[in-house]
Design a protein around this motif. Structure first.
Motif: not given
Length: 57
Positions: A2-9, A20-31
């Motif tokens: 799976a993918y993850f979002i690093n601190d560059n966000c 396409p599967v709607d699994v990305i959402s806004a977190g406290d300081d990054k997606y």
């Protein structure tokens, strides 16, 4: 894998509508990506201006 979002966000939100599967959402300081639903398509990585989404190893 799976993918993850690093601190560059920078929380621009470009990735969220591309998933396409709607699994990305806004977190406290990054997606964040819910890895349990990620299909490893890379659509988020293709639109990210700061190269934040990466495949987990």
């Amino acid at each position: 894998m799976a993918y993850f979002i690093n601190d560059n966000c920078i929380s621009c939100g470009a990735c969220e509508p591309e998933c396409p599967v709607d699994v990305i959402s806004a977190g406290d300081d990054k997606y964040v990506i819910d890895a349990s639903g990620c299909i490893d398509c890379g659509a988020c990585a293709n639109v990210c201006p700061v190269d934040a989404p990466h495949p987990q190893e």
